[in-house]
Design an enzyme around this catalytic site. Structure first.
Site, PDB file in Angstrom:
ATOM      1  N   LEU A  58     -23.673  13.260  25.349  1.00 47.48           N
ATOM      2  CA  LEU A  58     -25.031  12.969  25.817  1.00 47.48           C
ATOM      3  C   LEU A  58     -24.964  12.022  27.013  1.00 47.48           C
ATOM      4  O   LEU A  58     -24.514  10.882  26.890  1.00 47.48           O
ATOM      5  CB  LEU A  58     -25.852  12.359  24.681  1.00 47.48           C
ATOM      6  CG  LEU A  58     -25.871  13.155  23.365  1.00 47.48           C
ATOM      7  CD1 LEU A  58     -26.773  12.474  22.338  1.00 47.48           C
ATOM      8  CD2 LEU A  58     -26.322  14.592  23.606  1.00 47.48           C
TER       9      LEU A  58
ATOM     10  N   ARG B 145     -32.125  -0.663  31.625  1.00 47.85           N
ATOM     11  CA  ARG B 145     -31.719  -2.066  31.573  1.00 47.85           C
ATOM     12  C   ARG B 145     -30.631  -2.406  32.588  1.00 47.85           C
ATOM     13  O   ARG B 145     -30.349  -3.572  32.826  1.00 47.85           O
ATOM     14  CB  ARG B 145     -31.263  -2.422  30.160  1.00 47.85           C
ATOM     15  CG  ARG B 145     -32.437  -2.684  29.206  1.00 47.85           C
ATOM     16  CD  ARG B 145     -31.955  -2.998  27.804  1.00 47.85           C
ATOM     17  NE  ARG B 145     -31.675  -1.781  27.053  1.00 47.85           N
ATOM     18  CZ  ARG B 145     -31.195  -1.767  25.813  1.00 47.85           C
ATOM     19  NH1 ARG B 145     -30.943  -2.903  25.193  1.00 47.85           N
ATOM     20  NH2 ARG B 145     -30.974  -0.624  25.196  1.00 47.85           N
TER      21      ARG B 145
ATOM     22  N   GLN C  14     -31.485  18.114  30.509  1.00 50.63           N
ATOM     23  CA  GLN C  14     -32.591  17.576  29.723  1.00 50.63           C
ATOM     24  C   GLN C  14     -33.595  16.963  30.701  1.00 50.63           C
ATOM     25  O   GLN C  14     -33.431  15.841  31.151  1.00 50.63           O
ATOM     26  CB  GLN C  14     -32.091  16.529  28.728  1.00 50.63           C
ATOM     27  CG  GLN C  14     -33.179  16.018  27.789  1.00 50.63           C
ATOM     28  CD  GLN C  14     -32.710  14.855  26.925  1.00 50.63           C
ATOM     29  OE1 GLN C  14     -31.708  14.206  27.223  1.00 50.63           O
ATOM     30  NE2 GLN C  14     -33.446  14.559  25.859  1.00 50.63           N
TER      31      GLN C  14
ATOM     32  N   ASP D 130     -22.094   6.638  26.663  1.00 56.81           N
ATOM     33  CA  ASP D 130     -21.971   5.208  26.962  1.00 56.81           C
ATOM     34  C   ASP D 130     -21.161   4.474  25.898  1.00 56.81           C
ATOM     35  O   ASP D 130     -21.389   3.294  25.637  1.00 56.81           O
ATOM     36  CB  ASP D 130     -23.352   4.572  27.124  1.00 56.81           C
ATOM     37  CG  ASP D 130     -24.192   4.630  25.850  1.00 56.81           C
ATOM     38  OD1 ASP D 130     -23.762   5.264  24.859  1.00 56.81           O
ATOM     39  OD2 ASP D 130     -25.292   4.039  25.835  1.00 56.81           O
TER      40      ASP D 130
ATOM     41  N   GLU E  97     -33.420   1.567  11.187  1.00 57.72           N
ATOM     42  CA  GLU E  97     -33.412   0.892  12.480  1.00 57.72           C
ATOM     43  C   GLU E  97     -33.825  -0.556  12.320  1.00 57.72           C
ATOM     44  O   GLU E  97     -34.489  -0.947  11.349  1.00 57.72           O
ATOM     45  CB  GLU E  97     -34.349   1.610  13.456  1.00 57.72           C
ATOM     46  CG  GLU E  97     -33.968   3.055  13.739  1.00 57.72           C
ATOM     47  CD  GLU E  97     -32.577   3.205  14.324  1.00 57.72           C
ATOM     48  OE1 GLU E  97     -32.133   2.288  15.060  1.00 57.72           O
ATOM     49  OE2 GLU E  97     -31.915   4.221  14.043  1.00 57.72           O
TER      50      GLU E  97
ATOM     51  N   ASN F  66     -24.497   2.384  12.475  1.00 59.14           N
ATOM     52  CA  ASN F  66     -24.340   3.735  13.001  1.00 59.14           C
ATOM     53  C   ASN F  66     -23.735   3.681  14.403  1.00 59.14           C
ATOM     54  O   ASN F  66     -24.212   2.948  15.273  1.00 59.14           O
ATOM     55  CB  ASN F  66     -25.713   4.422  13.026  1.00 59.14           C
ATOM     56  CG  ASN F  66     -25.672   5.786  13.665  1.00 59.14           C
ATOM     57  OD1 ASN F  66     -24.635   6.436  13.701  1.00 59.14           O
ATOM     58  ND2 ASN F  66     -26.821   6.230  14.157  1.00 59.14           N
TER      59      ASN F  66
ATOM     60  N   LYS G 243       1.080  -0.372  58.955  1.00 62.92           N
ATOM     61  CA  LYS G 243       0.116   0.698  58.722  1.00 62.92           C
ATOM     62  C   LYS G 243       0.726   2.030  59.124  1.00 62.92           C
ATOM     63  O   LYS G 243       1.210   2.196  60.237  1.00 62.92           O
ATOM     64  CB  LYS G 243      -1.161   0.422  59.521  1.00 62.92           C
ATOM     65  CG  LYS G 243      -2.345   1.340  59.202  1.00 62.92           C
ATOM     66  CD  LYS G 243      -2.404   2.585  60.072  1.00 62.92           C
ATOM     67  CE  LYS G 243      -2.669   2.289  61.518  1.00 62.92           C
ATOM     68  NZ  LYS G 243      -2.790   3.573  62.325  1.00 62.92           N
TER      69      LYS G 243
END
Length: 488
Positions: free
Chosen positions: A15, A22, A80, A110, A179, A194, A376
């Protein structure tokens, strides 16, 4: 029993549609980076570890950016459009498991600390439950008559505030998830929470999702309600409690991002330390996933190691060094405050202090690049020394060459870059300007302070200087002239 995807048909749904309000960012939350990689990369890596038949990403906010960043060949994506809860997110992917006689892993994008081994253990736990029921693992048929609907990963966290509390019976079957806002004082004392990571038998999940309702203040469809729907039908989801609660930590804001990043960094340092690397003040070291360290490497404080970097045996990296996407050989000494990027440093070389090496530079074995030297897109030959205050760009320098302090390869004419070639055993005097394109021959010498614009043959001396002029008593004459001007 063999451990393959074939003996456990599995589809993974990740998901990744949320905006991440936030974070106060226009960037999708799952693309915020942890140790150089977007957080969703770690979830994809853990999921890939258990070899699902299909990986489906549910994307939403700035989906094109998420898909591009994932760069996942063979992955599927569903959109979605409206974020109406976790249950709704899974519903958007139902076409992939509607007629699937297997299992569905559901995980949030996440949760970057979740381990592939933990997901594997959840899969094995599910298989063990099925065996206990006497089901035939070879055919995977007839499960609609069984009571096992799924497995949910849980963990006990020191401070469970904000998490859904897991209520279960003595057989580890989940009765409900409460919850924070709905929990009683007694339920709030429960520390098992959970994770949001589930394995469901696909037909049971599909049927339960069809019965989801959004009778709540947010008007959202919650995936946790699936557990209650299944329980009412005497089909149960079992809790698998894992020992390390940090694996289930979600990232919902930038403080949590920093906390998770620190945990992951510590994991990497622990791994490499246990495999033979010494870290001095490890809490100050930055090390990313793609870094590979060998035994007897020694790393001092405030070092930054990133990208596909490898550091071979016996190398010492002094404080405040940055190494990005580079290959460092054996017994190299990288002295304090040096910067190396996209380059190769071969065995026994010495770099720094305050050196900068970049853009596909190659420093050959036992060469020395000293303080305030920049290299370089150049090859520096074996045992060549450039110890002080020089710029070597677009150059090919042979072995046993001495580069005097202040040497500059003048490689850019305002339009194009040009190459400087310095052959073996040449001696470049201090403060030499080499105006490219130019070739300095073997054992050739340039006089200090010269601007060399033409090729120098082997063993020749090239000097370019204005004739020195001396004016006697100039200081007294100058002082007298100044005084006369002031008095007039």
């Amino acid at each position: 029993m063999k451990d393959t995807a074939k003996d456990f048909p599995l589809i993974a749904i990740i998901l990744a549609a949320g905006k991440g309000t936030r974070f106060k960012s226009e960037k999708p939350k799952v693309l915020h980076k942890i140790l150089g990689k977007p957080m969703i990369w770690y979830v994809k890596y853990a999921v890939s570890w258990i070899k699902p038949d299909e990986i489906v990403f549910v994307v939403g906010h700035k989906k094109e950016e998420v898909i591009k960043e994932l760069n996942c060949d063979g992955c599927k994506f569903v959109y979605q459009e409206q974020q109406l809860g976790t249950g709704h997110a899974v519903l958007t992917a139902r076409e992939y498991f509607k007629d699937f006689d297997g299992y569905v892993l559901i995980i949030n994008g996440d949760t970057p600390l979740i381990g592939g081994e933990t997901l594997k253990n959840a899969r094995e736990y599910f298989k063990a439950l099925i065996r206990y029921e006497g089901a035939n693992l070879e055919t995977y048929k007839g499960y609609r008559n069984k009571s096992i609907a799924g497995v949910m990963i849980t963990a006990r966290v020191p401070n469970p505030y904000g998490y859904g509390r897991v209520i279960k019976d003595g057989s580890h079957r989940v009765i409900k998830i409460v919850e924070e806002k709905d929990a009683t004082p007694q339920e709030k004392n429960i520390k098992e929470v959970n994770s949001g990571i589930y394995l469901f038998y696909a037909p049971y999940l599909y049927d339960a999702l069809e019965k989801l309702e959004n009778n709540n203040a947010q008007k959202e469809y919650y995936l946790t309600d699936v557990i209650e729907i299944l329980r009412q039908e005497e089909k149960y989801v079992y809790a698998l409690e894992i020992p390390d609660y940090t694996e289930i930590l979600n990232v919902n804001d930038r403080l949590q991002l920093a906390g998770v990043e620190n945990i992951l960094k510590q994991r990497y340092i622990t791994f490499w330390a246990l495999n033979g690397t010494t870290f001095h003040q490890p809490e100050s070291t930055w090390i990313e996933f793609d870094v590979n360290l060998s035994r007897d490497v020694e790393i001092y404080q405030n070092c930054f190691l990133s990208g596909e970097t490898s550091i071979d045996e016996g190398t010492i990296i002094e404080p405040n060094c940055i190494i990005k996407k580079s290959k460092i050989g054996k017994n190299v000494k990288i002295l304090a405050n040096s910067y190396i990027e996209d380059s190769v440093i071969e065995d026994n070389a010495i770099i720094g202090p305050f050196a900068r090496i970049r853009n596909n530079a190659v420093i050959k074995e036992s060469a020395v690049i000293g303080n305030f030297v920049e290299v370089k897109n150049s090859i520096i030959g074996e045992r060549t020394n450039a110890r002080h205050l020089s710029y070597l760009g677009d150059a090919e320098i042979g072995k046993d060459v001495n580069i005097g302090a202040g040497t500059i390869t003048c490689n850019y004419d305002g339009f194009r870059k040009h190459k400087t070639i310095i052959k073996d055993r040449a001696f470049i005097g201090s403060d030499t300007m080499l105006v490219a394109p130019i070739v300095i021959g073997e054992e050739a010498i340039t006089g200090s302070g010269s601007v060399i614009t033409k090729d120098v043959p082997d063993k020749a001396l090239a000097i370019e200087r204005s004739q020195q002029k001396i004016i006697e008593n100039y200081a007294e004459k100058r002082k007298k002239k100044v005084m006369e001007n002031e008095s007039s």
